[in-house]
Motif scaffolding. Sequence first.
Motif, PDB file in Angstrom:
ATOM      1  N   VAL A 171       0.906  -1.160   0.000  1.00 55.52           N
ATOM      2  CA  VAL A 171       0.000   0.000   0.000  1.00 55.52           C
ATOM      3  C   VAL A 171       0.938   1.202   0.000  1.00 55.52           C
ATOM      4  O   VAL A 171       1.567   1.519   1.002  1.00 55.52           O
ATOM      5  CB  VAL A 171      -0.946  -0.003   1.211  1.00 55.52           C
ATOM      6  CG1 VAL A 171      -1.865   1.213   1.163  1.00 55.52           C
ATOM      7  CG2 VAL A 171      -1.773  -1.294   1.249  1.00 55.52           C
ATOM      8  N   ASN A 172       1.062   1.818  -1.151  1.00 55.94           N
ATOM      9  CA  ASN A 172       2.140   2.785  -1.353  1.00 55.94           C
ATOM     10  C   ASN A 172       1.788   4.177  -0.798  1.00 55.94           C
ATOM     11  O   ASN A 172       0.673   4.403  -0.313  1.00 55.94           O
ATOM     12  CB  ASN A 172       2.501   2.833  -2.839  1.00 55.94           C
ATOM     13  CG  ASN A 172       3.988   2.970  -3.067  1.00 55.94           C
ATOM     14  OD1 ASN A 172       4.634   3.762  -2.395  1.00 55.94           O
ATOM     15  ND2 ASN A 172       4.521   2.206  -4.001  1.00 55.94           N
ATOM     16  N   THR A 173       2.715   5.074  -0.942  1.00 56.73           N
ATOM     17  CA  THR A 173       2.656   6.396  -0.310  1.00 56.73           C
ATOM     18  C   THR A 173       1.315   7.105  -0.528  1.00 56.73           C
ATOM     19  O   THR A 173       0.890   7.316  -1.670  1.00 56.73           O
ATOM     20  CB  THR A 173       3.780   7.288  -0.880  1.00 56.73           C
ATOM     21  OG1 THR A 173       4.990   6.554  -0.842  1.00 56.73           O
ATOM     22  CG2 THR A 173       3.925   8.566  -0.084  1.00 56.73           C
TER      23      THR A 173
ATOM     24  N   VAL B  71      -0.917  -1.382  -4.544  1.00 55.13           N
ATOM     25  CA  VAL B  71      -1.765  -0.191  -4.667  1.00 55.13           C
ATOM     26  C   VAL B  71      -0.802   0.993  -4.649  1.00 55.13           C
ATOM     27  O   VAL B  71      -0.211   1.309  -3.622  1.00 55.13           O
ATOM     28  CB  VAL B  71      -2.775  -0.131  -3.491  1.00 55.13           C
ATOM     29  CG1 VAL B  71      -3.651   1.099  -3.603  1.00 55.13           C
ATOM     30  CG2 VAL B  71      -3.637  -1.408  -3.450  1.00 55.13           C
ATOM     31  N   ALA B  72      -0.615   1.605  -5.804  1.00 60.30           N
ATOM     32  CA  ALA B  72       0.447   2.606  -5.986  1.00 60.30           C
ATOM     33  C   ALA B  72       0.108   3.915  -5.251  1.00 60.30           C
ATOM     34  O   ALA B  72      -1.007   4.090  -4.738  1.00 60.30           O
ATOM     35  CB  ALA B  72       0.662   2.842  -7.477  1.00 60.30           C
ATOM     36  N   PRO B  73       1.080   4.850  -5.234  1.00 58.68           N
ATOM     37  CA  PRO B  73       0.866   6.093  -4.491  1.00 58.68           C
ATOM     38  C   PRO B  73      -0.423   6.817  -4.889  1.00 58.68           C
ATOM     39  O   PRO B  73      -0.796   6.855  -6.060  1.00 58.68           O
ATOM     40  CB  PRO B  73       2.098   6.936  -4.865  1.00 58.68           C
ATOM     41  CG  PRO B  73       3.161   5.935  -5.127  1.00 58.68           C
ATOM     42  CD  PRO B  73       2.457   4.779  -5.773  1.00 58.68           C
TER      43      PRO B  73
ATOM     44  N   GLY C 283      -2.084   1.479 -10.792  1.00 58.69           N
ATOM     45  CA  GLY C 283      -1.126   2.549 -11.016  1.00 58.69           C
ATOM     46  C   GLY C 283      -1.434   3.774 -10.167  1.00 58.69           C
ATOM     47  O   GLY C 283      -2.513   3.899  -9.555  1.00 58.69           O
ATOM     48  N   VAL C 284      -0.483   4.682 -10.187  1.00 63.15           N
ATOM     49  CA  VAL C 284      -0.550   5.850  -9.320  1.00 63.15           C
ATOM     50  C   VAL C 284      -1.873   6.620  -9.538  1.00 63.15           C
ATOM     51  O   VAL C 284      -2.324   6.810 -10.655  1.00 63.15           O
ATOM     52  CB  VAL C 284       0.701   6.738  -9.562  1.00 63.15           C
ATOM     53  CG1 VAL C 284       0.723   7.328 -10.961  1.00 63.15           C
ATOM     54  CG2 VAL C 284       0.844   7.802  -8.510  1.00 63.15           C
ATOM     55  N   GLY C 285      -2.513   6.943  -8.434  1.00 65.93           N
ATOM     56  CA  GLY C 285      -3.695   7.797  -8.494  1.00 65.93           C
ATOM     57  C   GLY C 285      -4.985   7.149  -8.955  1.00 65.93           C
ATOM     58  O   GLY C 285      -5.943   7.864  -9.276  1.00 65.93           O
TER      59      GLY C 285
ATOM     60  N   GLY D 255      -4.167   1.252 -15.180  1.00 66.05           N
ATOM     61  CA  GLY D 255      -3.250   2.346 -15.481  1.00 66.05           C
ATOM     62  C   GLY D 255      -3.401   3.523 -14.533  1.00 66.05           C
ATOM     63  O   GLY D 255      -4.451   3.723 -13.897  1.00 66.05           O
ATOM     64  N   ALA D 256      -2.344   4.323 -14.498  1.00 67.22           N
ATOM     65  CA  ALA D 256      -2.321   5.506 -13.639  1.00 67.22           C
ATOM     66  C   ALA D 256      -3.545   6.379 -13.908  1.00 67.22           C
ATOM     67  O   ALA D 256      -3.943   6.592 -15.055  1.00 67.22           O
ATOM     68  CB  ALA D 256      -1.051   6.301 -13.923  1.00 67.22           C
ATOM     69  N   GLY D 257      -4.147   6.856 -12.855  1.00 62.64           N
ATOM     70  CA  GLY D 257      -5.235   7.826 -12.975  1.00 62.64           C
ATOM     71  C   GLY D 257      -6.586   7.247 -13.352  1.00 62.64           C
ATOM     72  O   GLY D 257      -7.550   8.002 -13.528  1.00 62.64           O
TER      73      GLY D 257
ATOM     74  N   VAL E 164      -5.880  -8.709 -17.174  1.00 63.93           N
ATOM     75  CA  VAL E 164      -6.033  -7.728 -18.257  1.00 63.93           C
ATOM     76  C   VAL E 164      -5.373  -6.426 -17.819  1.00 63.93           C
ATOM     77  O   VAL E 164      -5.015  -6.258 -16.648  1.00 63.93           O
ATOM     78  CB  VAL E 164      -7.523  -7.448 -18.582  1.00 63.93           C
ATOM     79  CG1 VAL E 164      -8.236  -8.720 -19.028  1.00 63.93           C
ATOM     80  CG2 VAL E 164      -8.238  -6.811 -17.393  1.00 63.93           C
ATOM     81  N   THR E 165      -5.253  -5.510 -18.784  1.00 62.03           N
ATOM     82  CA  THR E 165      -4.854  -4.136 -18.450  1.00 62.03           C
ATOM     83  C   THR E 165      -6.031  -3.229 -18.762  1.00 62.03           C
ATOM     84  O   THR E 165      -6.643  -3.340 -19.830  1.00 62.03           O
ATOM     85  CB  THR E 165      -3.624  -3.710 -19.271  1.00 62.03           C
ATOM     86  OG1 THR E 165      -2.526  -4.552 -18.918  1.00 62.03           O
ATOM     87  CG2 THR E 165      -3.246  -2.259 -18.985  1.00 62.03           C
ATOM     88  N   ALA E 166      -6.350  -2.357 -17.833  1.00 62.21           N
ATOM     89  CA  ALA E 166      -7.456  -1.418 -18.026  1.00 62.21           C
ATOM     90  C   ALA E 166      -6.923  -0.015 -17.757  1.00 62.21           C
ATOM     91  O   ALA E 166      -6.063   0.176 -16.892  1.00 62.21           O
ATOM     92  CB  ALA E 166      -8.604  -1.744 -17.074  1.00 62.21           C
TER      93      ALA E 166
END
Length: 212
Positions: free
Chosen positions: A128-130, A146-148, A165-167, A183-185, A196-198
């Motif tokens: 569980v990231n920053t 679970v990215a920042p 990804g982040v956010g 993916g981020a955001g 999969v990638t979403a």
Amino acid sequence: MKPPVIVVGASGHAKVCIELLQAIGETVLCCVGAGDDGATCLGIPVLDGDHHLARLRDEGQSRAFVALGSNRLRARLGGYLRELGFELVNAISPHAVVSPSATLGSGIAIMAGAVVNADATIGDLAIVNTGATVDHDCIIGVAAHVAPQCALAGNVSIGDGAFLGVGCKAVPWVEVGAQSTVGAGAVIISAIPPRVTAVGVPARVLNKQPNK
Ligand SMILES: CC(C)(COP(=O)(O)OP(=O)(O)OC[C@H]1O[C@@H](n2cnc3c(N)ncnc32)[C@H](O)[C@@H]1OP(=O)(O)O)[C@@H](O)C(=O)NCCC(=O)NCCS
């Protein structure tokens, strides 16, 4: 005094984990890295190659932490360390807020500013990231990340080995399948299947699947 910790990994993620471990009073004996890792990581000696792990265990070392960003590698090395008989310690920042009712696995990292709320479950070797927030009753799978600055509403379930990804943001009750990447955001408003990638707002599965 507790026995020292062997850190597996010597990258940027390892640096954060080393400082986290030190902040909670652990002593890091050495890192075990590979190939192009330097001779030291934050001043801690780096041994080159996983073969050192069995030797260190034979020499009486008993506690380890896997500081590898790759979910797959972290799961693999965590399993190997357990087979060798190492205890996997947790690296939980004193600046994280973790509910007393949360269930925590072993070998997990919870970075500064993260919040883990009531009755959440954090699986073994998860990150569980920053500044990420994991709200009540969420389930974070084994070796998930679970990215920042991710924000998970209540009752969200993240499968084993999945990566947010982040956010990223997730509305209540959604599930992300095992080994998937978001993916981020992205904003997750409905279930993401496994492997999969979403990306995007709202998150949609990409047709082209990236290499993992
Ligand atoms: C989702 C992700 C893994 C995809 O990486 P990839 O497999 O290399 O994919 P590509 O860069 O080839 O992108 C594929 C498509 O998705 C789009 N895309 C990629 N990431 C996106 C994102 N975060 N949000 C929206 N669209 C995204 C690309 O624009 C591309 O679209 P196109 O085919 O229309 O051109 C990556 O972009 C990402 O977001 N990684 C998160 C990294 C991160 O947060 N790390 C934190 C470490 S602590």
